[in-house]
Design a protein around this motif. Structure first.
Motif, PDB file in Angstrom:
ATOM      1  N   TYR A   1      86.070   6.027  36.674  1.00  0.00           N
ATOM      2  CA  TYR A   1      86.541   6.557  35.393  1.00  0.00           C
ATOM      3  C   TYR A   1      86.605   5.436  34.368  1.00  0.00           C
ATOM      4  O   TYR A   1      87.214   4.396  34.606  1.00  0.00           O
ATOM      5  N   GLU A   2      85.966   5.657  33.224  1.00  0.00           N
ATOM      6  CA  GLU A   2      85.999   4.707  32.119  1.00  0.00           C
ATOM      7  C   GLU A   2      86.905   5.281  31.034  1.00  0.00           C
ATOM      8  O   GLU A   2      86.538   6.236  30.341  1.00  0.00           O
ATOM      9  N   PRO A   3      88.126   4.747  30.882  1.00  0.00           N
ATOM     10  CA  PRO A   3      89.086   5.342  29.944  1.00  0.00           C
ATOM     11  C   PRO A   3      88.670   5.237  28.471  1.00  0.00           C
ATOM     12  O   PRO A   3      89.028   6.101  27.680  1.00  0.00           O
ATOM     13  N   ARG A   4      87.908   4.226  28.083  1.00  0.00           N
ATOM     14  CA  ARG A   4      87.488   4.120  26.677  1.00  0.00           C
ATOM     15  C   ARG A   4      86.594   5.281  26.290  1.00  0.00           C
ATOM     16  O   ARG A   4      86.623   5.739  25.155  1.00  0.00           O
TER      17      ARG A   4
ATOM     18  N   GLY B   1      86.396   8.140  28.243  1.00  0.00           N
ATOM     19  CA  GLY B   1      86.895   9.377  28.834  1.00  0.00           C
ATOM     20  C   GLY B   1      85.840  10.035  29.705  1.00  0.00           C
ATOM     21  O   GLY B   1      85.573  11.222  29.571  1.00  0.00           O
TER      22      GLY B   1
ATOM     23  N   ASP C   1      84.464  16.400  33.347  1.00  0.00           N
ATOM     24  CA  ASP C   1      83.656  15.410  32.639  1.00  0.00           C
ATOM     25  C   ASP C   1      82.600  16.093  31.780  1.00  0.00           C
ATOM     26  O   ASP C   1      82.333  15.674  30.663  1.00  0.00           O
TER      27      ASP C   1
ATOM     28  N   ALA D   1      96.028  11.638  32.507  1.00  0.00           N
ATOM     29  CA  ALA D   1      95.040  10.772  33.161  1.00  0.00           C
ATOM     30  C   ALA D   1      94.456  11.499  34.363  1.00  0.00           C
ATOM     31  O   ALA D   1      95.203  12.076  35.137  1.00  0.00           O
ATOM     32  N   PRO D   2      93.165  11.505  34.551  1.00  0.00           N
ATOM     33  CA  PRO D   2      92.168  11.021  33.595  1.00  0.00           C
ATOM     34  C   PRO D   2      91.936  12.029  32.480  1.00  0.00           C
ATOM     35  O   PRO D   2      92.023  13.230  32.693  1.00  0.00           O
ATOM     36  N   ASP D   3      91.687  11.516  31.305  1.00  0.00           N
ATOM     37  CA  ASP D   3      91.527  12.343  30.112  1.00  0.00           C
ATOM     38  C   ASP D   3      90.036  12.458  29.771  1.00  0.00           C
ATOM     39  O   ASP D   3      89.321  11.462  29.754  1.00  0.00           O
TER      40      ASP D   3
END
Length: 186
Positions: A95-98, A100, A163, A174-176
């Motif tokens: 997961y890459e939070p920047r 999403g 996703d 999270a995750p968003d």
């Protein structure tokens, strides 16, 4: 020749000729390879109904189910069978939070990792494969080959769906994931 097809010969051949190196392929072509096998599961009952040796067809379907369930489990797991964490070259989704987004590693050159391109294709294969595994498990509840794959991996499949097509407009959890990333309501 027609009878041989009805006895599961073509399904056995598909399983026997499955690319043995497909696990080294990235998120698109690797998923495509699993998808080809998984699409034999829903036709197995039709082949069985016409077969002179239905038990042989059942055995091939079980072998396909087992192969696909094991391979997709490997793709969706962050740990090796010994419990240690996999590295990026060993097929992980992170997961890459920047952004999403779940990022596949490695990927096949379609920029699914750098441009977030084609996640609906890559992950769509995973979702369809998971649906076929769940359908097989539902129709074979007492079968010893039934691994209980669907309930074990349902949370990860839901993340793949989010996703691609998150329907929640409420962020912050999270995750968003963004609302309807790969879907236009128009």
């Amino acid at each position: 020749a027609v009878r041989a097809c009805h006895d599961g010969q073509s399904a056995r051949q598909a399983l026997a000729t499955h690319n043995p190196h497909f696990l080294s392929q990235g998120s698109y072509f690797g998923a495509q390879g699993m998808h080809r096998l998984a699409m034999l599961l829903p036709v197995a009952p039709m082949i069985r109904a016409a077969a002179s040796a239905p038990a042989a067809v059942d055995e091939v379907a079980k072998n396909i189910y087992t192969k696909v369930a094991d391979d997709l489990a490997y793709r969706l797991s962050a740990v090796r069978s010994n419990g240690t964490l996999k590295n990026a070259a060993e097929h992980v989704l992170y997961y890459e939070p920047r952004w999403g987004s779940l990022i596949p590693s490695p990927e096949d050159g379609f920029a699914a990792d750098s441009l977030l391109n084609d996640h609906h294709f890559h992950y769509g294969y995973f979702v369809k494969i998971a649906a076929e595994l769940a359908r097989w498990e539902k129709s074979h509840p007492g079968d010893p080959a039934n691994k209980g794959w669907a309930p074990a991996y349902a949370p990860m499949i839901r993340l793949l769906i989010k996703d691609m097509a998150n329907t929640s407009r409420v962020g912050g959890a999270a995750p968003d994931f963004p609302f309807l990333r790969h879907f236009s309501p128009y």
